[in-house]
Scaffold this motif. Structure first.
Motif, PDB file in Angstrom:
ATOM      1  N   ASN A  52       0.963  -1.106   0.109  1.00  0.00           N
ATOM      2  CA  ASN A  52       0.082   0.000   0.061  1.00  0.00           C
ATOM      3  C   ASN A  52       0.900   1.380   0.094  1.00  0.00           C
ATOM      4  O   ASN A  52       2.035   1.204  -0.618  1.00  0.00           O
ATOM      5  N   THR A 104      -3.990   3.114   6.379  1.00  0.00           N
ATOM      6  CA  THR A 104      -4.200   2.536   5.222  1.00  0.00           C
ATOM      7  C   THR A 104      -5.727   1.843   5.422  1.00  0.00           C
ATOM      8  O   THR A 104      -5.780   1.022   6.586  1.00  0.00           O
ATOM      9  N   THR A 114      -6.952   0.996  -4.098  1.00  0.00           N
ATOM     10  CA  THR A 114      -7.539  -0.322  -3.660  1.00  0.00           C
ATOM     11  C   THR A 114      -9.292  -0.466  -3.452  1.00  0.00           C
ATOM     12  O   THR A 114      -9.526  -1.531  -3.969  1.00  0.00           O
TER      13      THR A 114
END
Length: 424
Positions: A272, A294, A334
């Motif tokens: 990430n 995140t 994502t």
């Protein structure tokens, strides 16, 4: 089995010592002196998971542990499947969330508990580990109720999902959990400080159960073979594996599987915004940024502990680090990846979504892609429901813990406080 400390190669231990000790001098990681080449891969892939894993781990560990004992350790640890599911043409998911805590770390955590119970000897043992999400639950459940083994788990307060927290902070008994008012890297730093304190280590029989412990790492090798076993011989020959990467233990295990002879063409480290490794592979400069929170919180690690093992493997095998693929996704990317998977009929969660998208972006013609699904979507219920605009039922394993009160203590990232806590 002989292992050496990567930082101080003159420090050498056997498997039992490495399991009991966890870390070497100067927080050095233990690594196998030799990794055998298995010449009967096709025969191994034809076996069931447990029987195959017994043979693989027996070949690595050698005769230090009697065969019947090692076989029992594996049989007691691997009591659940790791199915491969087709997501789209040429891309498959390896589902590692069918164990008791619905995360891939059940494999390593349960095998380590079996290993430690086998090699522990006399005296008190205190397991101290830090978790960014899933390690805590896997370790807590693997060691819960084991005699004369205390477990203390540190985690960053407010930075893991509520369901992850409930799964390991509601047990009590020999499991103590501490919410640290800081990020995961601070939790990990506290663990390292504890291991550097020789007096403390001796007083409480300190050991670690995160992926720095070699027994956990060895267990993880086995599911890469299990994935290949479920693919056709043609698909295996051009297999590219994308690994959601935080502390890099999972990738290390995959690289060991390749070293053993498993035909994996190449690996991709998928991260990430905590993208220390992808940036390092591009620039050659190791420059960790401050860790940021995140959606894929188990990968919120900017100083991955296992990276020295990755570099050691590449060096020993004569592989170029440029052969390792890497990529990073923002939270917005994502979310889009998760939606794209769901549109194809596959329900995933943020970590698996990142591994899927980075794989899809880098897969070449004629290659077969496999990405690792490291946790059940319900462990990230709030974010998955919001992103996909759906309602996700809780599996029974989560639901029963969700109804229990949290038993955690709270502490600042202060080693003096932690030391007193461990000694009491």
């Amino acid at each position: 089995m002989n292992l050496y400390n990567i930082k101080h190669p003159e420090e050498q231990v056997n498997f039992a010592q490495a399991v009991r000790q966890g870390l070497g001098k100067d927080q050095g990681l233990f690594f196998p002196e030799t990794i055998p080449t298995l010449d009967n891969i096709d025969e191994l892939l034809a076996l069931p998971l447990v029987e195959r894993s017994q043979k693989i781990l027996g070949a690595i560990i050698g005769d230090e542990i009697p065969t019947d004992k090692l076989n029992a350790m594996v049989k007691n640890a691997f009591t659940f499947p790791a199915p491969v599911e087709k997501v789209e043409e040429g891309i498959y998911a390896l589902e590692l969330f069918h164990g008791p805590t619905l995360a891939f770390k059940d494999f390593g955590g349960r095998f380590m508990a079996q290993a430690l119970a086998t090699v522990r000897g006399d005296g008190k043992i205190t397991i101290l580990t830090a978790t960014s999400g899933d390690t805590g639950a896997a370790v807590a459940h693997a060691f819960y109720g084991l005699e004369n083994i205390d477990v203390v788990i540190l985690y960053p307060k407010g930075k893991i999902s509520p369901l992850q927290e409930k799964l390991f902070c509601t047990l009590g008994g020999n499991i103590r959990t501490v919410a640290i008012n800081a990020d995961f890297d601070a939790c990990q730093a506290l663990v390292k400080q504890a291991f550097d304190d020789a007096e403390l280590r001796q007083a409480i029989g300190l050991n670690s159960a995160n992926s720095i412990n070699i027994s956990r790492l060895l267990a993880q090798i086995c599911y890469y073979f299990e994935a290949a076993a479920q693919l056709s011989p043609a698909e295996r020959q051009n297999l590219v594996v994308s690994v959601p990467s935080g502390n890099f233990g999972n990738l290390t295990a995959g690289l060991i599987a390749k070293t053993l002879g498993l035909p994996i063409k190449r690996f991709i480290a998928s991260t990430n915004a905590n993208d220390t490794v992808p940036r390092y592979l591009k620039s050659g400069e190791w420059s960790p940024n401050a860790t940021v929170a995140t959606l894929s919180n188990a990968m919120d690690v900017s100083r991955p502990n296992n990276w020295p093992r990755v570099e050691e493997l590449f060096k020993r095998n004569g592989w170029a680090l440029s052969e390792l693929g890497a990529g990073a996704l923002t939270d917005a990317e994502t979310e889009e990846a998760l939606k794209a998977q769901y549109a194809k009929g596959y329900l995933c969660e943020p970590h698996g979504a990142i591994a899927y998208q980075v794989l899809k972006d880098q897969l070449q013609a004629g290659e077969t892609g496999l990405f690792l699904c490291t946790a059940h979507p319900a462990k990230f219920k709030e974010s998955v429901e919001r992103i996909l605009n759906m309602e996700l039922p809780l599996p029974e394993a989560l639901d029963k813990h969700n109804k229990l009160p949290l038993l955690s203590d709270e502490m600042d990232a202060d080693f003096a406080q932690l030391r007193a806590y461990l000694l009491k």
